[in-house]
Structure formats: C-alpha cells, structure tokens
Design an enzyme around this catalytic site. Structure first.
Site, PDB file in Angstrom:
ATOM      1  CG  ASP A   1     -20.612  60.599   4.557  1.00  0.00           C
ATOM      2  OD1 ASP A   1     -21.344  59.877   3.858  1.00  0.00           O
ATOM      3  OD2 ASP A   1     -20.169  61.674   4.157  1.00  0.00           O
TER       4      ASP A   1
ATOM      5  CD  GLU B   1     -29.450  63.493   1.192  1.00  0.00           C
ATOM      6  OE1 GLU B   1     -29.836  64.325   2.009  1.00  0.00           O
ATOM      7  OE2 GLU B   1     -28.275  63.362   0.867  1.00  0.00           O
TER       8      GLU B   1
END
Ligand code: NAG
Ligand code: NAG
Ligand code: NAG
Length: 598
Positions: free
Chosen positions: A324, A519
């Site tokens: 996403d 991340e």
C-alpha cells in the site's frame, strides 16, 4: 415455537439480508464505535487533531467505551448542530483518552545474548561489528502487552496476544503480520528461539480467535489480513529447533488459516476452456481506514455512496496485500484522475506473490502432515499444490515476457509492468523448472532493475507511491536473493551474492550516515532512506534488521564492507590504471629523478 412463527422469523431475516444487499452496505473495519466507526471518530479525525490519524485510534480509553460514548452524545446534544469545535474535541480527547501506545511496554527478550554464533562466521571486521549492533536492536524493538489489555480489552484498540512481541518501529508501534516473517528469520539467526516461538504462538492465537491473522495488532486491522506467511514462519522455526511437538499441537490452526484464504479470497479464472482457482486480496469493508481516515475521506469525496464504499474496500484490500500503495493496483491507463489512488483496483487482480506464497503453504502443509503421519491429508495438500502450479502456468506465466505477471481478470489481461513480486515463484519454488528459472533470470537481467548500486527497485514506475520506483524494500530483496540463491544455475547464484553484498553495503553506509535502519531505501543517489506514500519514512526497523541478519548469516564468510567502488573488479581495474600510469611516468617527466626523490 409454532411453525408460523418460524416462518415470520425467517422472512424477517431474509428481508433484512435483502435490504442490506440492496443498500450494498459493507461493514466498518471493526465494530468498535470508538476506534472503527461512529461520530466520535468522524469528528476527531475531521478536525485533524493529530498530525497522524493513527495517533487517535492508538489511544487507550480512561473509562469504559459506553461511558465515553454517552458523554460524547450529551456534549453533541448540548451543541447547536451537534458539531463540536476543535477545542472542545481536544478537551474531550484529553479527558477521556491516554496518550497513544501506552499499553505497550519496553521489553528485553530474556533469550537475547551478545555472543551469537553468527559473529564467529563473519570474516569482515566492520560487518561483524555492525552485526552486533543489529543484534542489539532486538532489545529496542521488544514490547510487552500491559496485562490490563487482557482484562479490559474494550478500553484498547490493541488486540491482546499472550506473548511479548517485536515491533517494526516508529509509528508501527504494535506487531504486524507479514513484517514478522522477516523479523522471525532474524531472531532465529540471533538464536532467540523462545522469542520466535512466542511470536508464532501469538499468531496461532489470533487464528483461533479470528479465523485468520489480522494485518496488525489493532482492532481497526481486524477485518483485513496480510500476505499469509504464518506457515512459513513455522517452517523457519522448525528448521532451527526440530520442535515437532509444537507443530503437532498447532497444525490444525495453520490449516484453518489456509482455509480462510480458500473460503474468502478465491476467484475462478477461465483460460483456454479450463477453470482454475486462484487467490486474490479482497477486504469487504466499506468505511475509511481509521488509521488513515482523512486520506480515505478525501479520496472518496464527490463519489456516490456505493462507489465510496467500493473505493474504501479497494484501499483496504491494497493494505491487505502489504503493497500500500503501488502502481500494481492502479487501473490501466492511470492516472486518469487527480489522485491515482482513486484508480486503485486490487480485488480484480490475481497477484503473483500471493499465489506463490499459498503454493508454498500447500507444499509445507503437505510436508508437515507427512512428517506427522497423516498420509491422507498430506496427499490432499500435494494435490492442491499441483493444481496451484498448473494454475500459475495457465493464468500467470507469460511466455513472451519470460516471467509470471499479475492477471487483471476483469480485463482478462496481464499487467506487463516490471515488479519484483513477478519473480516470487522462484523463491516459493513453485511452478519452476530450470529452463523457466533461466528465463526469469534473463527477465531480471534485461530489465534496468539491476543497474542501481543501492538495491533492487520495487518497480520501474515512478508514481510517488511507496511501493514503486525508486523505493527498495528489504523483504523484496530477500525474496529475490533467496530465489536466485536456490537456483541450480551458477549465474543466478552469483547474482544472488552480488545483490546481497550491494544491499548490505548500502544499509551499512546509510546506517553510518543517518544513524538508523530504515523501513525502505532509495535506489537512487548515494544511499538514503526511501520516501513517498502516506507518512514519513520510519526508523527501527524490524524487517530490515531481520533481512540484514539473514543475509549476513547466508554469506558472512564472503561478504565485505568495502563500498561497491572497491569491489574486486574495480580494484583490479584501478591497479591496472596505476601500473600503466607509473610505467608512463618516466616518459612524462623526462629522464631526471622524480621530484620527490630529492
Ligand atoms: C542457542 O540457544 C539455546 C537455548 O535457547 C542454547 O541451548 C544454545 O546453546 C544456543 N546456541 C548457541 C550456539 O549459542
Ligand atoms: C530433526 O529430527 C529428525 C528426527 O526427528 C532428525 O532426523 C533430524 O536430524 C533432526 N534435525 C536437526 C537439525 O536436529
Ligand atoms: C469456483 O468454482 C467452484 C466449482 O465450480 C465453485 O464451487 C466455487 O464456489 C467457485 N468459487 C468462486 C469464488 O466463485
């Protein structure tokens, strides 16, 4: 009850069902009128009390929800029009909620140790030092759930689990499903088998409670899952511990999760007159994501109610995919609208990676049942795996491209774009033989994806979304590297090593420069954290650390920390240049002695 009463009752139920179907009403993300739906959530998020919408829905309640909701209603009734001012809302939240994330306490895993076997196997001194740092990060990312979450769950959005957890870090302050697969792999390299087992037990508990594993540890994630990697976590754990008893006790839950995906996430695809059953992401939720509330409200502005619900279901299905957001899910021909997220259509796609994962799950369940002596179950899963392989070939394999491609079944067409997920069957060892593996290797080599010194980009399309160019994600590097490393082709295995080397050198360089593990990263430039998407890049970071430790474990003896410019090839070229220069120097400087020789 006399028969006529039954009939009336049944008719009423049917009418209710029919009415709901007519209204096309999809449920909210969960039933909580604090965290998932209702006027309080709507007003607080619309007032933008917090910079990140996730903050509000992570705040524990000071009293029980019915008390809070009643007081909110009274306040609304006392306000003309029922719409509270920003100040009123801020005061209300302050009075009735604790700050976000208070229910999670720091926790040092008791099985953590500084002297992990990995360190002995890393020959490069700098990498060895860095592996120590990575290993120590587990202590920063360990969390224990406050016992009150178990006794008074209604006061928390956190979903109780019986064991401590390892979180990704940053705004991701709770546990996540697919992140945990790479975290767990790292924990096992750190010889933290008890912590790893605890994580698996948590997910098994969630399957027993919900029938599936939610996206993450919050009620607002409850009705969507994430790539189903629990059975693969069990495999990782078993390969380190041989704990067959643990498998025996829990295999029914692994199977239950598999059935969730088969019962609720399947589509039938007809190709060449034959029908194939494959899986897709499909979340039937028709309200905004509470943690990204305003984004979803804005995207749906101006749409008819039914179209709004449908868009929200698509956005949550994208969240279920883990990607996403990405051009992978945009309708062909985007951007047709102002924001391409409005063009998101996940449910109409058969994704390669999801089916590769489920193929692996089928293989593992077959193997597990065989080990446990359940021959009949084992052969059922072998059959399912064979069917999956045939379906991948028929529906997803594209001979011309030489790779598997996502299939847009509503348009009956492949998505021809490059995505690292297209290669995932190599990693899952599904639908692969040597000629096919060679083709996939060429697909990778002929793309421009290998031309970046900082890792493999997620896609080659620059959209500003986080699962697209130029972002590089650790789990995708790992999938590709392991897929290539398993190959019987020496060329593929060499590439696997050089990709691992590149990735780790970049991670280390960024660690030195920015002081953290991120991340996601940017394949462009000289190494930096990635960007784009809905929130700033997060530091921590669970799966990045897990992948780095696993790659160090795989290649520790060969890896070097030197930058790409000092690779053996470049060293050789450099040395040659210097030799040539030195051999020419006397000519260049004339016959006299070198100036510095006095
Ligand atoms: C790994 O941990 C287990 C206990 O969980 C211990 O028995 C074993 O000795 C450890 N192995 C190494 C190499 O440290
Ligand atoms: C695991 O157990 C099986 C038999 O139960 C044994 O054959 C095998 O060697 C064990 N493997 C490890 C890594 O201990
Ligand atoms: C797919 O087809 C099978 C057999 O024809 C049927 O039982 C099943 O319900 C279908 N699944 C879906 C999701 O339509």
């Amino acid at each position: 009850m006399p028969a006529p009463v039954w009939w009336v009752f049944l008719l009423m139920c049917a009418a209710l069902e029919g009415w709901q179907a007519m209204a096309g009403s999809l449920p909210p993300p969960c039933d909580s009128h604090i965290y998932c739906t209702g006027e309080l959530l709507r007003q607080v998020q619309r007032a933008r009390l917090f910079r990140d919408d996730k903050d509000f829905v992570d705040m524990p309640l000071r009293s029980n929800p019915d008390v809070v909701l009643k007081q909110f209603e009274e306040l609304m009734n006392a306000t003309p029009g029922g719409a509270l001012s920003k100040l009123q809302l801020a005061q209300f939240v302050e009075a009735h909620f604790f700050p976000p994330g208070q229910e999670l306490e720091s926790w040092t895993p008791p099985d953590w140790t500084d002297s992990i076997p990995l360190l002995k196997r890393i020959s490069d001194e700098k990498l060895r030092f860095w592996a120590r740092v990575l290993n120590a990060k587990w202590k920063e990312l360990g969390r224990r759930v406050n016992p009150d979450v178990q006794t008074s769950p209604w006061r928390y959005s956190l979903i109780y689990v019986p064991n401590p957890v390892i979180v990704p870090g940053g705004r991701f302050r709770e546990y996540y499903y697919w992140d945990s697969f790479w975290i767990l792999g790292g924990l096992l390299v750190s010889n933290m088998t008890a912590t790893a087992k605890g994580l698996i037990q948590n997910f098994l508990y969630l399957v027993s409670k919900f029938g599936h594993v939610p996206n993450g540890g919050r009620v607002y994630y409850e009705r969507r899952s994430q790539p189903p990697l629990l059975t693969l976590m069990m495999e990782s754990y078993l390969s380190h511990t041989n704990d067959t008893e643990f498998l025996r006790k829990n295999i029914h839950l692994l199977e239950a999760e598999y059935h969730f995906w088969q019962d609720h996430r399947t589509v039938n695809i007809s190709v060449g007159g034959k029908q194939y059953s494959l899986n897709h992401y499909n979340v039937q939720v028709g309200e905004p994501r509470p943690e990204s509330y305003m984004k979803d409200v804005e995207l749906a502005m101006g749409l008819e109610e039914e179209a709004q619900q449908s868009l929200w279901a698509e956005l949550q299905s994208a969240a279920e995919s883990g990607w996403d957001f990405s051009s992978r899910w945009f309708l062909p021909g985007f951007p047709s609208l102002q924001d391409p997220l409005q063009d998101t259509q996940v449910r109409g796609i058969v994704p390669v990676d999801l089916n590769a994962i489920l193929c692996k799950v089928e293989q593992l369940l077959a193997t597990f049942y065989q080990v446990l002596g359940h021959g009949e179950k084992a052969s059922r899963f072998w059959a399912a795996r064979r069917q999956r392989g045939a379906a991948l070939t028929a529906v997803l394999w594209n001979e011309e491209a030489g790779v598997w491609l996502d299939y847009r079944f509503l348009h009956q067409r492949h998505n021809p774009a490059f995505y690292l997920s297209n290669i995932s069957p190599l990693w899952a060892e599904c639908d692969v033989d040597l000629p096919r593996a060679e083709k996939v290797l060429s697909y990778l080599e002929e793309s421009s994806a290998l031309s970046y010194a900082n890792g493999l980009p997620t896609s080659l399309t620059r959209t500003g979304q986080q699962w697209d160019f130029p972002n590089a994600w650790a789990p995708l590097q790992h999938m590709v590297i392991i897929g290539l490393a398993k190959s019987s082709s020496p060329r593929a295995r060499e590439l696997a090593f050089s990709l691992a080397q590149r990735w780790l050198q970049m991670n280390l360089a960024v660690y030195k420069k920015h002081g953290g593990m991120f991340e996601k990263y940017d394949v462009e430039g000289d190494g930096k954290p990635g960007g784009g998407g809905e929130y700033p890049v997060q530091e921590g970071f669970g799966w990045t650390n897990g992948v780095a430790l696993q790659l160090l474990d795989l290649y520790g003896e060969q890896l070097t920390a030197a930058s790409a410019l000092c690779s053996p090839t470049w060293l050789c070229i450099g040395a040659c240049l210097i030799l040539i220069l030195v051999s020419q120097l006397p000519g260049l400087l004339g016959d006299g002695p070198f100036p510095w020789e006095g």
